[in-house]
Design an enzyme around this catalytic site. Structure first.
Site, mmCIF file in Angstrom:
data_model
loop_
_atom_site.group_PDB
_atom_site.id
_atom_site.type_symbol
_atom_site.label_atom_id
_atom_site.label_comp_id
_atom_site.label_asym_id
_atom_site.label_seq_id
_atom_site.Cartn_x
_atom_site.Cartn_y
_atom_site.Cartn_z
ATOM 1 N N CYS A 57 0.822 -1.215 0.000
ATOM 2 C CA CYS A 57 0.000 0.000 0.000
ATOM 3 C C CYS A 57 0.858 1.269 0.000
ATOM 4 O O CYS A 57 1.702 1.462 0.880
ATOM 5 C CB CYS A 57 -0.882 -0.025 1.246
ATOM 6 S SG CYS A 57 -1.741 1.529 1.531
ATOM 7 N N TRP A 90 -7.931 -7.383 4.814
ATOM 8 C CA TRP A 90 -6.511 -7.597 5.151
ATOM 9 C C TRP A 90 -6.394 -8.716 6.190
ATOM 10 O O TRP A 90 -7.102 -8.706 7.196
ATOM 11 C CB TRP A 90 -5.883 -6.333 5.701
ATOM 12 C CG TRP A 90 -5.759 -5.197 4.735
ATOM 13 C CD1 TRP A 90 -6.384 -3.992 4.818
ATOM 14 C CD2 TRP A 90 -4.937 -5.139 3.562
ATOM 15 N NE1 TRP A 90 -5.995 -3.188 3.772
ATOM 16 C CE2 TRP A 90 -5.120 -3.857 2.985
ATOM 17 C CE3 TRP A 90 -4.061 -6.038 2.928
ATOM 18 C CZ2 TRP A 90 -4.465 -3.454 1.817
ATOM 19 C CZ3 TRP A 90 -3.411 -5.626 1.763
ATOM 20 C CH2 TRP A 90 -3.611 -4.364 1.226
ATOM 21 N N THR A 126 -8.671 -0.206 6.531
ATOM 22 C CA THR A 126 -7.530 0.178 5.699
ATOM 23 C C THR A 126 -6.217 0.142 6.477
ATOM 24 O O THR A 126 -6.207 0.177 7.705
ATOM 25 C CB THR A 126 -7.743 1.612 5.151
ATOM 26 O OG1 THR A 126 -7.939 2.507 6.239
ATOM 27 C CG2 THR A 126 -8.938 1.689 4.219
ATOM 28 N N GLU A 142 -5.001 7.532 9.162
ATOM 29 C CA GLU A 142 -4.831 8.386 7.981
ATOM 30 C C GLU A 142 -3.324 8.586 7.764
ATOM 31 O O GLU A 142 -2.635 9.186 8.587
ATOM 32 C CB GLU A 142 -5.541 9.725 8.214
ATOM 33 C CG GLU A 142 -5.312 10.761 7.136
ATOM 34 C CD GLU A 142 -5.669 10.266 5.752
ATOM 35 O OE1 GLU A 142 -6.741 9.652 5.575
ATOM 36 O OE2 GLU A 142 -4.842 10.471 4.843
ATOM 37 N N SER A 143 -2.846 8.095 6.631
ATOM 38 C CA SER A 143 -1.394 8.005 6.437
ATOM 39 C C SER A 143 -0.669 9.345 6.548
ATOM 40 O O SER A 143 0.435 9.421 7.089
ATOM 41 C CB SER A 143 -1.085 7.372 5.082
ATOM 42 O OG SER A 143 -1.598 8.164 4.033
ATOM 43 N N TYR A 188 -5.221 5.875 -8.864
ATOM 44 C CA TYR A 188 -6.429 5.115 -8.496
ATOM 45 C C TYR A 188 -7.638 5.605 -9.276
ATOM 46 O O TYR A 188 -8.493 4.810 -9.688
ATOM 47 C CB TYR A 188 -6.702 5.236 -6.981
ATOM 48 C CG TYR A 188 -5.754 4.407 -6.151
ATOM 49 C CD1 TYR A 188 -6.046 3.081 -5.831
ATOM 50 C CD2 TYR A 188 -4.547 4.939 -5.705
ATOM 51 C CE1 TYR A 188 -5.165 2.318 -5.080
ATOM 52 C CE2 TYR A 188 -3.659 4.187 -4.966
ATOM 53 C CZ TYR A 188 -3.971 2.871 -4.652
ATOM 54 O OH TYR A 188 -3.095 2.110 -3.919
#
Ligand SMILES: N[C@@H](CCC(=O)N[C@@H](CS)C(=O)NCC(=O)O)C(=O)O
Length: 333
Positions: A57, A90, A126, A142-143, A188
């Site tokens: 990811c 996942w 996620t 949240e990355s 995406y």
């Protein structure tokens, strides 16, 4: 698509494209912050926080690269899910090369951590997830925010190679925003487009943006000038996947990154920074994309190329600037 609804796993729950066939990315939901303040709800401490990631990811990858560049490997631990995301979301499949068990909770599926954090959770499951071992809950998924916390809240335990220097912060934020829609999310939007128009719009915005940064990088070392920043981390994780998966699987095939001299050399420079190559698992990246989206690739055949040599020499030293001193002295191998 699959998600949790009121804490129950559902496989028929939501549409990810709108009426015009455009891909809609959902908002993430755990938004707490680790702070460099012992009295904070989530104080920065060594050994207290944990990352759940997939090597596949690009969003999770931002957190791994930041952790490596700031030298936080012994401060924040990591577990790695199976790159193949099937019906159940996942999954932990220890034994498969490059994956780990869930060292924190012993779960089989990442969704169990979401339900532990919020038994009524509704939303997608996620990666990345920043987990607090003490409170046994999710701090944030949240990355961009997890990357920022690793970079700014853990200074006490990290090296001095900050990626969010004072005086540059507005420019870094603006650059992260500027590359998000056309590039990071743009691949995406192209790949998941449900109409020709949506696809073509996404691809043309994507390559306009790549052309723009190619020009900027002709005589500027990094996206925000002489110094490596979080904006570079954000671009890196998309660029490194580009030729292997986005070019073919997401039909972003106007050009390869290897055909852009400046982006390609910039990508190699970042890959060769200490600790970064260890965060890149092209086998996980390929397996994830080609196998996980049967609507795009129904036979789930995993493309084998192009096998770029990211370790090959780069020419970025011709431009002023360079990695922070803490990283420059270290060898990548
Ligand atoms: N905005 C989130 C996006 C994270 C995200 O979408 N991760 C993908 C993997 S690349 C995921 O876990 N998807 C699972 C799903 O959508 O069910 C972030 O940047 O952290």
């Amino acid at each position: 698509m699959n998600m949790l609804v009121d804490g129950e796993w559902r496989t028929d729950a939501y549409e990810s494209t709108n009426d015009d066939g455009e891909f809609d990315r959902q908002e993430t939901s755990f938004r707490n912050w680790v702070e460099a303040d012992p009295d904070a709800e989530f104080p920065a401490e060594s050994g207290r926080y944990h990352l759940y990631v997939s090597y596949a990811c690009p969003w999770a990858h931002r957190t791994l690269v930041t952790r490596a560049l700031r030298g936080l490997e012994d401060v924040v631990s990591v577990d790695v899910v199976d790159p193949y995301r099937a019906e159940d979301g996942w999954q932990f499949t220890p034994g498969k090369d490059g994956t780990t068990p869930d060292s924190q909770n012993g779960f089989d599926y990442l969704r169990e951590a979401y339900v532990k954090a919020d038994p009524e959770f509704t939303g997608r499951v996620t990666v990345p997830v920043l987990w607090d071992k003490e409170r046994e809950t999710i701090v944030n998924n949240e990355s961009e925010e997890v990357m920022r916390m690793l970079d700014t809240a853990f200074d006490e335990f990290a090296n001095d190679a900050t990626l969010y220097p004072e005086g540059k912060r507005d420019e870094i934020d603006e650059t992260i925003d500027a590359i998000y829609e056309p590039i990071n999310n743009g691949v995406y939007r192209a790949g998941f487009a449900g109409s020709q128009d949506a696809y073509e719009n996404a691809v043309s915005e994507l390559f306009d943006a790549l052309d723009h940064w190619e020009e900027v990088l002709a005589d500027q070392r990094y996206l925000c000038g002489d110094a490596l920043t979080e904006a570079d981390v954000c671009l890196f994780t998309t660029l490194v996947r580009f030729d292997d998966v986005y070019h073919t699987h997401f039909k972003c095939n106007v050009r390869k990154i290897a055909e852009y001299p400046n982006l390609w050399n910039y990508l190699k420079e970042l890959y060769q920074l200490p600790g970064v190559s260890e965060t890149v698992r092209m086998d996980h990246i390929r397996e994830h994309y080609y196998r996980t989206h049967p609507d795009i690739n129904p036979k789930r055949i995993v493309a084998v190329g192009p096998n770029h040599d990211f370790e090959a020499d780069h020419d970025r030293d011709r431009i002023a600037g360079g990695p922070p001193r803490e990283l420059a002295g270290l060898s990548a191998d």
